[in-house]
Design a protein around this motif. Structure first.
Motif, short mmCIF file in Angstrom:
data_model
loop_
_atom_site.label_atom_id
_atom_site.label_comp_id
_atom_site.label_asym_id
_atom_site.label_seq_id
_atom_site.Cartn_x
_atom_site.Cartn_y
_atom_site.Cartn_z
N THR A 69 0.84 -1.19 0.00
CA THR A 69 0.00 0.00 0.00
C THR A 69 0.88 1.25 0.00
OG1 THR A 69 -1.67 -1.17 1.31
CG2 THR A 69 -1.86 1.23 1.19
N LEU A 70 0.48 2.24 -0.80
CA LEU A 70 1.14 3.54 -0.80
C LEU A 70 0.33 4.47 0.11
CD1 LEU A 70 3.22 5.60 -1.80
CD2 LEU A 70 1.73 6.03 -3.78
N VAL A 71 0.94 4.90 1.20
CA VAL A 71 0.28 5.76 2.17
C VAL A 71 0.69 7.21 1.91
CG1 VAL A 71 -0.06 6.27 4.61
CG2 VAL A 71 0.29 3.89 3.87
N LEU A 72 -0.31 8.06 1.54
CA LEU A 72 -0.06 9.47 1.25
C LEU A 72 -0.60 10.33 2.38
CD1 LEU A 72 -1.14 9.46 -2.53
CD2 LEU A 72 1.17 9.24 -1.59
N LYS A 73 0.12 11.39 2.70
CA LYS A 73 -0.27 12.27 3.79
C LYS A 73 -0.24 13.73 3.33
CE LYS A 73 1.56 9.17 7.36
NZ LYS A 73 2.50 9.03 8.50
N GLN A 74 -1.24 14.48 3.83
CA GLN A 74 -1.36 15.93 3.59
C GLN A 74 -1.31 16.25 2.10
OE1 GLN A 74 1.62 18.01 5.87
NE2 GLN A 74 0.99 17.07 7.81
N GLY A 75 -2.43 15.96 1.45
CA GLY A 75 -2.45 16.20 0.02
C GLY A 75 -3.81 16.61 -0.51
N ILE A 76 -3.86 16.73 -1.81
CA ILE A 76 -5.09 17.13 -2.53
C ILE A 76 -5.32 16.15 -3.67
CG2 ILE A 76 -6.23 18.95 -3.85
CD1 ILE A 76 -4.41 20.96 -2.44
N ARG A 77 -6.60 15.81 -3.88
CA ARG A 77 -6.96 14.88 -4.95
C ARG A 77 -7.93 15.57 -5.89
NH1 ARG A 77 -9.14 8.68 -4.22
NH2 ARG A 77 -9.55 8.25 -6.44
N TYR A 78 -7.59 15.61 -7.17
CA TYR A 78 -8.46 16.16 -8.21
C TYR A 78 -9.01 14.98 -9.03
CZ TYR A 78 -6.13 20.59 -7.18
OH TYR A 78 -5.63 21.71 -6.56
N SER A 79 -10.33 15.00 -9.28
CA SER A 79 -10.97 13.91 -10.01
C SER A 79 -11.92 14.48 -11.05
CB SER A 79 -11.73 12.99 -9.06
OG SER A 79 -12.38 11.95 -9.75
N GLY A 80 -11.82 13.99 -12.29
CA GLY A 80 -12.70 14.47 -13.34
C GLY A 80 -12.26 13.96 -14.70
N THR A 81 -12.86 14.56 -15.78
CA THR A 81 -12.53 14.16 -17.14
C THR A 81 -11.92 15.35 -17.87
OG1 THR A 81 -14.39 12.61 -17.17
CG2 THR A 81 -13.42 13.20 -19.29
N ALA A 82 -10.80 15.12 -18.48
CA ALA A 82 -10.09 16.20 -19.17
C ALA A 82 -10.96 16.79 -20.29
CB ALA A 82 -8.78 15.66 -19.75
N GLY A 83 -11.02 18.15 -20.34
CA GLY A 83 -11.77 18.85 -21.38
C GLY A 83 -13.20 19.17 -21.00
N ARG A 84 -13.69 18.64 -19.87
CA ARG A 84 -15.07 18.89 -19.48
C ARG A 84 -15.19 19.93 -18.36
NH1 ARG A 84 -17.98 12.89 -19.20
NH2 ARG A 84 -17.53 12.29 -21.38
N GLY A 85 -14.14 20.22 -17.68
CA GLY A 85 -14.20 21.20 -16.60
C GLY A 85 -15.00 20.76 -15.41
N ASP A 86 -15.09 19.45 -15.17
CA ASP A 86 -15.89 18.95 -14.06
C ASP A 86 -15.04 18.36 -12.94
OD1 ASP A 86 -14.92 16.81 -15.47
OD2 ASP A 86 -16.81 15.67 -15.47
N PHE A 87 -13.83 18.85 -12.80
CA PHE A 87 -12.93 18.31 -11.78
C PHE A 87 -13.40 18.70 -10.39
CE2 PHE A 87 -10.20 17.57 -15.35
CZ PHE A 87 -9.38 16.52 -14.95
#
Length: 370
Positions: A205-223
């Motif tokens: 497992t990769l454990v990440l701390k203190q971060g930000i996650r962006y989720s969406g589809t490129a070109g749609r502006g729905d991130f």
């Protein structure tokens, strides 16, 4: 008796020399093989020496069988060549009386092989597989390179970038991870200040701390944007550490008794067979060692090799038949041992008779025909 002590002494020294020479050759050969596998990445570099050690332990029982056979054959052949055996027979002593000193030498080796086969080797096999897998996983972690885009896990759609990596404590600083969600098809882009790998619970497992996650589809502006204090990305959920149930050679012997599983029966047959092989081949070496110093022929060497190959290959074929469920346990265990016992008795009778052509001697030994 004096001859018995002298025979055991000579055979012991011969066996030690043969064992060390053959062991050195096998270890050297296996070492080259292991280094080649390590160079290909199939084996962790740090595990090479330990795996060679485990492999040597696994080969020791079969090596002891071969050593006992060759050493007895070598010493008794020298007795024939130097006419010591002729003096023995002319004194009214029987060739069968060599069974006692031969067994005095062979029985301790058979007990050693039995202990290794029934108790030591299952443990060593399990430790070997576990050790190799753990070091391989740790080696995978050491392959992390800072300042380079790389794929995260095999057959994965994750790509990561690490700005700095502390190899001493395994902490990565300023991570970038991009992955594709297989269900939605969205792109997930993750930034984290710190990350570490966790190998607990038989998963990576990769454990990440203190971060930000962006989720969406490129070109749609729905991130969408989500901040987190801790995020676990499972890289591998398949446990690779060997379970004793997963391989027959790692199962303790007491669990093999009474099992109806053909693979377990085949493994038990093999573990029981090798100690018997030490005894039977040692007795077989008595008549096979016959050497005529006048003719100078060494045909008995080819006969000895033929019997050994017949015995070991026969046991292997029967073990495979038991494993495939074609024959029951006892039908796989007994035939080769009974065959070697019969051959020993017949050859002993032949060598106890006056010299005759082979087929005439064989006929006389089998049917008592003069």
């Amino acid at each position: 008796m004096i001859y018995q002590k002298q025979f055991v002494k000579e055979t012991t020294f011969t066996a030690i020399a043969i064992f060390l020479v053959v062991l050195a050759i096998l270890v050297f050969t296996q070492g080259i093989n292991m280094l080649g596998r390590a160079a290909d990445g199939r084996v962790a570099v740090d595990a090479v020496v330990a795996l060679i050690g485990f492999w040597t332990v696994g080969m020791t029982p079969l090596l002891i069988v071969l050593t006992a056979y060759i050493s007895i054959l070598t010493v008794l052949t020298r007795y024939w060549r130097d006419s010591e055996m002729a003096i023995w027979l002319s004194s009214g002593l029987s060739l069968r009386q060599w069974a006692k000193p031969v067994l005095t030498f062979a029985v301790p080796l058979a007990i050693l092989v039995a202990v290794m086969q029934l108790a030591v080797l299952p443990w060593a096999e399990l430790r070997s597989r576990e050790y190799a897998e753990i070091l391989k996983q740790k080696q995978n972690l050491s392959l992390v390179e800072q300042g380079t885009f790389a794929e995260l896990g095999k057959n994965s759609q994750r790509v990561y970038f690490v700005e700095t990596f502390d190899t001493n404590n395994g902490v990565m600083k300023n991570l970038f991870v991009r992955e594709v969600d297989k269900k939605t098809g969205n792109d997930n882009v993750i930034f984290a200040k710190e990350g570490t790998f966790d190998l607990s619970d038989n998963r990576r497992t990769l454990v990440l701390k203190q971060g930000i996650r962006y989720s969406g589809t490129a070109g749609r502006g729905d991130f969408s944007r989500i901040s987190f204090e801790r995020l676990d990305l499972i890289i591998n959920t398949t446990p690779k550490i060997v379970n004793p149930i997963d391989h027959r050679r790692t199962i303790p012997t007491q669990k093999l008794f009474g099992s109806n599983n053909p693979q377990h029966q085949a493994e038990l047959m093999w573990r029981v067979s090798l100690p018997l092989t030490v005894i039977l081949l040692s007795l077989l070496a008595i008549p096979i060692s016959y050497f005529n110093p006048r003719s100078g022929n060494s045909y008995h060497v080819f006969v000895a090799v033929g019997f050994f190959l017949l015995y070991q290959n026969g046991l292997t074929l029967l073990r495979d038949a038991v494993e495939d469920g074609k024959i029951p346990f006892w039908l796989g265990l007994l035939p080769m041992h009974v065959l070697i016992i019969a051959c020993t008795i017949v050859l002993m009778r032949m060598r106890s008779m006056p010299a005759k052509p082979f087929w005439s001697g064989l006929k006389a030994a089998l049917f008592g025909v003069k």
